[in-house]
Design a protein around this motif. Structure first.
Motif, mmCIF file in Angstrom:
data_model
loop_
_atom_site.group_PDB
_atom_site.id
_atom_site.type_symbol
_atom_site.label_atom_id
_atom_site.label_comp_id
_atom_site.label_asym_id
_atom_site.label_seq_id
_atom_site.Cartn_x
_atom_site.Cartn_y
_atom_site.Cartn_z
ATOM 1 N N PHE A 7 53.246 -23.179 -4.950
ATOM 2 C CA PHE A 7 51.908 -22.923 -4.460
ATOM 3 C C PHE A 7 51.543 -21.498 -4.085
ATOM 4 O O PHE A 7 50.649 -20.974 -4.445
ATOM 5 C CB PHE A 7 51.666 -23.806 -3.125
ATOM 6 C CG PHE A 7 51.186 -25.221 -3.435
ATOM 7 C CD1 PHE A 7 49.707 -25.562 -4.007
ATOM 8 C CD2 PHE A 7 51.920 -26.242 -3.083
ATOM 9 C CE1 PHE A 7 49.446 -26.861 -4.017
ATOM 10 C CE2 PHE A 7 51.567 -27.608 -3.374
ATOM 11 C CZ PHE A 7 50.438 -27.679 -3.788
ATOM 12 N N GLU A 11 48.540 -19.902 -6.108
ATOM 13 C CA GLU A 11 47.171 -19.304 -5.165
ATOM 14 C C GLU A 11 47.366 -17.891 -5.082
ATOM 15 O O GLU A 11 46.143 -17.468 -4.764
ATOM 16 C CB GLU A 11 47.447 -19.966 -3.881
ATOM 17 C CG GLU A 11 47.743 -21.410 -3.817
ATOM 18 C CD GLU A 11 46.549 -22.387 -4.675
ATOM 19 O OE1 GLU A 11 46.609 -22.269 -5.607
ATOM 20 O OE2 GLU A 11 45.622 -22.989 -3.765
ATOM 21 N N ALA A 16 42.205 -18.157 -8.025
ATOM 22 C CA ALA A 16 42.205 -19.090 -6.442
ATOM 23 C C ALA A 16 41.356 -18.549 -5.652
ATOM 24 O O ALA A 16 40.650 -19.197 -4.534
ATOM 25 C CB ALA A 16 43.672 -19.261 -6.080
ATOM 26 N N LEU A 20 37.939 -20.142 -3.502
ATOM 27 C CA LEU A 20 38.300 -20.231 -1.946
ATOM 28 C C LEU A 20 36.742 -19.718 -1.515
ATOM 29 O O LEU A 20 36.045 -20.185 -0.743
ATOM 30 C CB LEU A 20 39.370 -19.382 -1.489
ATOM 31 C CG LEU A 20 39.375 -19.359 0.095
ATOM 32 C CD1 LEU A 20 39.482 -20.711 0.606
ATOM 33 C CD2 LEU A 20 40.284 -18.352 0.449
ATOM 34 N N LYS A 142 49.551 -30.937 -8.986
ATOM 35 C CA LYS A 142 50.307 -29.823 -8.539
ATOM 36 C C LYS A 142 51.633 -29.714 -8.814
ATOM 37 O O LYS A 142 52.376 -28.848 -9.555
ATOM 38 C CB LYS A 142 49.926 -29.023 -7.267
ATOM 39 C CG LYS A 142 48.453 -28.792 -7.071
ATOM 40 C CD LYS A 142 48.325 -27.104 -7.235
ATOM 41 C CE LYS A 142 47.012 -26.948 -6.672
ATOM 42 N NZ LYS A 142 46.630 -25.399 -7.180
ATOM 43 N N TYR A 296 47.253 -27.742 3.521
ATOM 44 C CA TYR A 296 46.415 -27.613 2.196
ATOM 45 C C TYR A 296 44.795 -27.765 2.536
ATOM 46 O O TYR A 296 44.509 -28.216 3.656
ATOM 47 C CB TYR A 296 46.416 -28.980 1.218
ATOM 48 C CG TYR A 296 47.948 -29.311 1.054
ATOM 49 C CD1 TYR A 296 48.589 -28.342 0.193
ATOM 50 C CD2 TYR A 296 48.997 -30.248 1.480
ATOM 51 C CE1 TYR A 296 49.933 -28.370 -0.228
ATOM 52 C CE2 TYR A 296 49.980 -30.536 1.185
ATOM 53 C CZ TYR A 296 50.576 -29.671 0.421
ATOM 54 O OH TYR A 296 52.057 -29.818 0.123
ATOM 55 N N ASN A 304 42.557 -28.633 -9.785
ATOM 56 C CA ASN A 304 43.118 -27.440 -9.146
ATOM 57 C C ASN A 304 42.344 -26.982 -7.891
ATOM 58 O O ASN A 304 42.929 -25.777 -7.398
ATOM 59 C CB ASN A 304 43.087 -26.525 -10.026
ATOM 60 C CG ASN A 304 44.349 -26.635 -11.385
ATOM 61 O OD1 ASN A 304 45.186 -27.163 -11.039
ATOM 62 N ND2 ASN A 304 43.641 -26.832 -12.517
ATOM 63 N N ASP A 305 41.517 -27.707 -7.244
ATOM 64 C CA ASP A 305 40.677 -27.100 -5.928
ATOM 65 C C ASP A 305 41.589 -27.612 -4.704
ATOM 66 O O ASP A 305 40.859 -27.403 -3.659
ATOM 67 C CB ASP A 305 39.186 -27.489 -5.958
ATOM 68 C CG ASP A 305 38.629 -26.580 -7.039
ATOM 69 O OD1 ASP A 305 38.858 -25.515 -7.422
ATOM 70 O OD2 ASP A 305 37.396 -27.466 -7.506
ATOM 71 N N GLN A 307 44.152 -26.195 -2.368
ATOM 72 C CA GLN A 307 44.790 -25.010 -2.195
ATOM 73 C C GLN A 307 45.813 -24.795 -1.170
ATOM 74 O O GLN A 307 45.662 -25.476 -0.096
ATOM 75 C CB GLN A 307 43.947 -23.912 -2.018
ATOM 76 C CG GLN A 307 42.902 -23.399 -3.155
ATOM 77 C CD GLN A 307 42.273 -22.199 -3.078
ATOM 78 O OE1 GLN A 307 42.681 -21.281 -2.168
ATOM 79 N NE2 GLN A 307 41.664 -21.901 -4.086
#
Length: 320
Positions: A7, A11, A16, A20, A142, A296, A304-305, A307
């Motif tokens: 991750f 990220e 990423a 965000l 993921k 998370y 993929n949203d 994070q």
């Protein structure tokens, strides 16, 4: 490679940060505009500014307890530095919130390696409608992208829609789903899932559970039964109890967190739907008050949203 490591690698990518920033747009706009109004006509940080700032934080769903901590910190800085201009307030507020979160969440899964347990078992809890099944699907995506073998257990057997939804996510992501008929014993589904995961040498098991806010004793008994049955197959399972909360519900998310943490040993949080709300301050309050790492955050509808929560990146984005 550990779950945290992959991750972190993903990220760290510029996309990423873009996701965000975009996901926090509504919260950021409301937050910064309120701060601007709070300091209007003032050149220094005085009692009036602090009173206004307190109102800004509370109405941004940071929560009263956390707000008072932040205000106390800023008062201490004002007393120490004697003169602080209102132009410095944004940076000061950002720094104090980051420090507060860092102090309260020293255990942030920084050294987490999934390889310590195989299969690594995640039990996901939370009420209906918070994005629980979607979070499971995105998390599975993921993990699979890193060549980990993942299996999902459809243990929310009280709603046919829940079982069908997790099956759809399994097909979409390309991971196996273990399910039984609607109304089956959830513990039985969890047991079967773990047994098959061991037999197939799979890396990660994610177990969905019923999203009902029934009385605390009933919830405790049900989740306790699922845990006990899983431990017959994998000692110490589940390794992670992930509570999913809907960030857009503001103070209601605090109440859900309180109820679930009293009913079971939640050790990780996922806060979803931050892109659709101005209540992103709830992440700061919940992270501080419950002393459970927010692991998370959901900042959009895309696959993929989901994070991994980075306290510094989150607060920086809020003030950018």
């Amino acid at each position: 490679m550990g779950l945290f490591d992959f991750f972190k690698k993903k990220e760290a990518a510029p996309e990423a940060k873009v996701a965000l920033d975009k996901g926090l747009e509504k919260t950021k706009e409301g937050f910064l505009s309120k701060i601007t109004k709070a300091v209007a006509g003032k050149s220094t940080v005085d009692d009036d500014v602090l009173d206004n700032l307190e109102e800004v934080l509370v109405t941004s769903d940071v929560g009263v307890t956390t707000t008072l901590k932040v205000i106390e910190r800023i008062q201490a800085r004002v007393a120490r530095d004697k003169y602080l201009s209102t132009s410095e307030l944004n940076g000061l507020l950002r720094d104090e919130i980051q420090l507060l979160l860092a102090e309260n969440n020293s255990n942030d899964f920084r050294n987490f390696e999934y390889g310590q347990h195989k299969p690594y078992v995640i039990m996901v809890v939370g009420v209906n409608g918070v994005g629980k099944t979607t979070t499971i699907g995105k998390l599975a995506h993921k993990l699979k992208a890193e060549n980990l073998k993942v299996v999902l257990g459809a243990a929310d057997t009280f709603r046919a829609a829940a079982v069908e939804q997790i099956k759809l996510w399994g097909e979409r992501v390309g991971v196996r789903v273990v399910a039984q008929a609607m109304g089956s014993d959830p513990a039985s589904v969890a047991y079967d899932t773990l047994q098959s995961a061991v037999a197939n040498q799979e890396d990660v098991v994610i177990i969905d559970t019923a999203g009902r806010l029934h009385n605390k004793v009933g919830l405790m008994n049900e989740l306790g039964k699922i845990k006990n049955v899983m431990q017959k197959v994998v000692p110490n399972a589940p390794h992670e109890i992930l509570l999913v909360l809907d960030g857009s519900t503001g103070q209601n998310a605090f109440e859900q967190c309180k109820q679930f943490t009293e009913a079971t040993d939640v050790n990780a949080l996922a806060i979803t739907k931050l892109d659709g709300t101005a209540k992103g301050g709830v992440v700061i309050g919940i992270s501080d008050q419950f002393k459970i790492p927010v692991k998370y955050i959901g900042v959009g509808e895309g696959m993929n949203d989901l994070q991994l929560f980075d306290k510094k990146a989150f607060v920086d984005s809020l003030f950018s």
